[in-house]
Design an enzyme around this catalytic site. Structure first.
Site, PDB file in Angstrom:
ATOM      1  N   ASP A 160      39.938  49.248  39.023  1.00 19.15           N
ATOM      2  CA  ASP A 160      41.103  49.158  39.905  1.00 19.15           C
ATOM      3  C   ASP A 160      42.292  49.822  39.217  1.00 19.15           C
ATOM      4  OD1 ASP A 160      42.932  48.211  42.021  1.00 19.15           O
ATOM      5  OD2 ASP A 160      41.254  46.912  42.539  1.00 19.15           O
ATOM      6  N   HIS A 189      43.184  52.700  44.559  1.00 10.45           N
ATOM      7  CA  HIS A 189      42.906  51.747  43.460  1.00 10.45           C
ATOM      8  C   HIS A 189      42.276  52.469  42.263  1.00 10.45           C
ATOM      9  CE1 HIS A 189      43.943  48.033  45.615  1.00 10.45           C
ATOM     10  NE2 HIS A 189      43.422  48.615  46.685  1.00 10.45           N
ATOM     11  N   GLU A 240      42.772  50.081  51.262  1.00 16.28           N
ATOM     12  CA  GLU A 240      44.167  50.294  50.856  1.00 16.28           C
ATOM     13  C   GLU A 240      44.387  51.600  50.098  1.00 16.28           C
ATOM     14  OE1 GLU A 240      45.473  45.679  50.199  1.00 16.28           O
ATOM     15  OE2 GLU A 240      44.380  46.619  48.556  1.00 16.28           O
TER      16      GLU A 240
HETATM   17  C1  ACM Z   1      40.944  43.806  49.586  1.00 16.68           C
HETATM   18  O1  ACM Z   1      41.194  42.595  49.558  1.00 16.68           O
HETATM   19  N1  ACM Z   1      41.880  44.690  49.277  1.00 16.68           N
HETATM   20  C2  ACM Z   1      39.632  44.308  49.968  1.00 16.68           C
END
Ligand code: ACM
Ligand code: ZN
Length: 509
Positions: A168, A238, A302
């Site tokens: 991440d 991420h 995201e």
């Molecule tokens: C997530 O909770 N961003 C998959």
């Protein structure tokens, strides 16, 4: 068993031993006979205690295991207890494993030594083939010893998928031999924001990654417990930890630093850079070498488009591919990787954002932004795993008192309120779906994001006992679920937590 009882075991025949042991247990006033009722968590589907009574003196290990069960469900099992002993019928080793778990849990709270098992037939199978638990080790690294313990906890709850979120913005934890800077640089975060992103940092570096050898042994350990390990490499967003290692893979070229805050970083992989897809394929090739899992998770959640909009390379790629929106650049990346994984016999799984641009027939979707992603996936004939925030995000508070000044009751959490009762109430199959579409909902999963979860003890506190509730969602037919009954069975499970030294939330609501 106290010492005076031992001479019984000098007796000549097993049947003499059994009769005498039963006699002694009953007349010594031990409560074993009354207590073993096989009503463990998750509750077996059918428990038929012999109406004629009778019980077998069991040494807690002897089980005759026969792989002869005719069933479509490879995880099903039937246990029979009668005067001849304990017999398990299953179709596969997985079924045998779950039968053993049920037997173990049935007697776990009995005094040491032999136990009286009432004559019975227990017939059981899990409701869903996918029963997952996730762990984010990127935000806070969890030592490898704890990963084994985590697998044990999952096995105790009949979970069969461990979703390991390995990378991440705040840390890269998966060793990649071809690109060593990913762990050399990407696994070291110099500092971490304290509390809720208020601009105050500690200066303790957060470091750590898993070697391929370590991950392979986790995979083997998990397999012995009927658990498949699904690795996640979250992309194209991420990815800040990877960009720190290889800044040329980003739209701006950096410099980048591993993020010390929580949230969604605007810096993502550059979709127009010709090095990016080969880089991702290198990483996924090593992922496939380490993890035999058919399912490989590529994240996809995201991923902001800001950098892609401003980047000449991304714009050139968009024009070259004749795309009208930046979001389609993510679809382009997904499709390349989908093909790469399919050619290796693997199945791509992504968070529900990946559905937006269309996926290959086989790809799977994880619904996290509520249930709509799962509904859309099932309607498009993609297998979907339900993990909606309101029921399945175990980084949320589990007790009502969320006063940030009062963390005696429960530590600071990301927010939300997902108590045990709410988890238990979750029904993974949305009623909007037709009979045919429902078949594509393959299971449910809880997610443990670790921004605010700092240690193994803290992980266990957030997980337990909510996982006990979730495992009945995963195993039990909806018409059999009963929260009041579950609460009566919970203390026995909590005793197992105590015996094993697991940290758990002792209050529940
Ligand atoms: C997530 O909770 N961003 C998959
Ligand atoms: Zn770019």
């Amino acid at each position: 068993m106290s010492k005076w009882f031992l001479p019984i075991f000098n007796l000549k025949t097993d049947s003499m031993k059994r009769v005498l042991t039963a006699f002694v247990l009953l007349f010594a006033g031990m409560s074993s006979f009354a207590e073993v009722d096989y009503r463990v968590i998750p509750l077996p589907q059918k428990i038929e205690i012999s109406p004629k009574g009778g019980s077998y003196v069991w040494n807690r290990s002897d089980v005759r295991e026969i792989l002869d069960l005719k069933t479509d469900n490879p995880e099903a099992y039937v246990i029979t207890v009668n005067k001849k002993g304990v017999t398990v019928h299953a179709a596969t080793k997985s079924g045998l494993f779950y039968a053993r778990q049920t037997l173990f849990k049935s007697v776990a709270n009995e005094p040491e030594g032999d136990v009286l098992l009432p004559y019975a037939t227990i017939t059981d199978e899990p409701r869903f083939p996918y029963r997952g638990v996730h762990l984010d080790v990127a935000r806070h690294f969890m030592p490898i010893d704890f990963i084994y313990k985590y697998i044990d906890i999952l096995a105790l709850h009949g979970v069969n998928q461990f979703h390991w979120h390995l990378t991440d913005d705040q840390g890269w934890r998966f060793e990649v031999k071809k690109h060593p800077a990913l762990t050399e640089k990407g696994s070291v975060r110099q500092r971490t924001v304290i509390g809720k992103n208020l601009g105050i940092y500690d200066d303790t570096p957060e470091t750590g990654y898993y070697t391929q050898e370590e991950m392979r042994s986790v995979v083997a350990y998990a397999a012995e417990r009927n658990i498949n390990v699904i690795p996640e490499i979250d992309l194209p967003g991420h990815m800040l930890a990877a960009l720190c290692a290889y800044p040329e893979l980003g739209c701006t070229g950096g410099p980048y630093t591993i993020w010390s805050d929580w949230g969604v970083s605007p810096d993502v992989l550059c979709a127009g850079n010709d090095k990016v897809i080969p880089f991702l394929k290198d990483v996924l090739a090593e992922v496939c070498e380490v993890f035999p899992s058919e399912i490989i998770h590529i994240g996809g959640d995201e991923s902001p488009r800001d950098r892609w909009k401003a980047c000449p390379k991304c714009q050139a790629k968009k024009a070259e591919l004749g795309l009208s929106r930046e979001s389609e650049l993510q679809t382009y990346i997904n499709k390349e990787l989908d093909k790469f994984l399919s050619e290796r016999g693997r199945v791509l799984m992504g968070w529900d954002e990946t559905l937006e641009g269309g996926l290959s027939e086989n790809a799977m979707v994880m619904s996290w932004r509520g249930v709509d992603g799962g509904i859309a996936a099932a309607r498009q004939r993609h297998r979907a795993v339900m993990t909606p925030g309101g029921w399945c995000y175990f980084d949320h508070y589990q007790l009502k008192n969320t006063n940030p000044q009062d963390h005696n009751l429960q530590p600071l959490a990301i927010g939300g309120y997902t108590p045990l009762s709410k988890v238990y109430s979750y029904e993974p199959v949305p009623e909007q779906l037709s009979e045919e579409e429902r078949k594509y909902i393959v299971g449910a999963q809880c997610n443990l994001w670790s921004e605010y979860i700092l240690s193994p003890e803290h992980v266990m506190f957030m997980l337990l006992p909510r996982l006990a509730a979730l495992c009945e969602v995963q195993w039990t037919q909806p018409e059999q679920k009963d929260f009041e009954d579950f609460k009566k069975r919970l203390p026995a499970m909590q005793n197992i937590y105590k015996q094993r030294g697991y940290t758990y939330c002792r209050r529940s609501e």
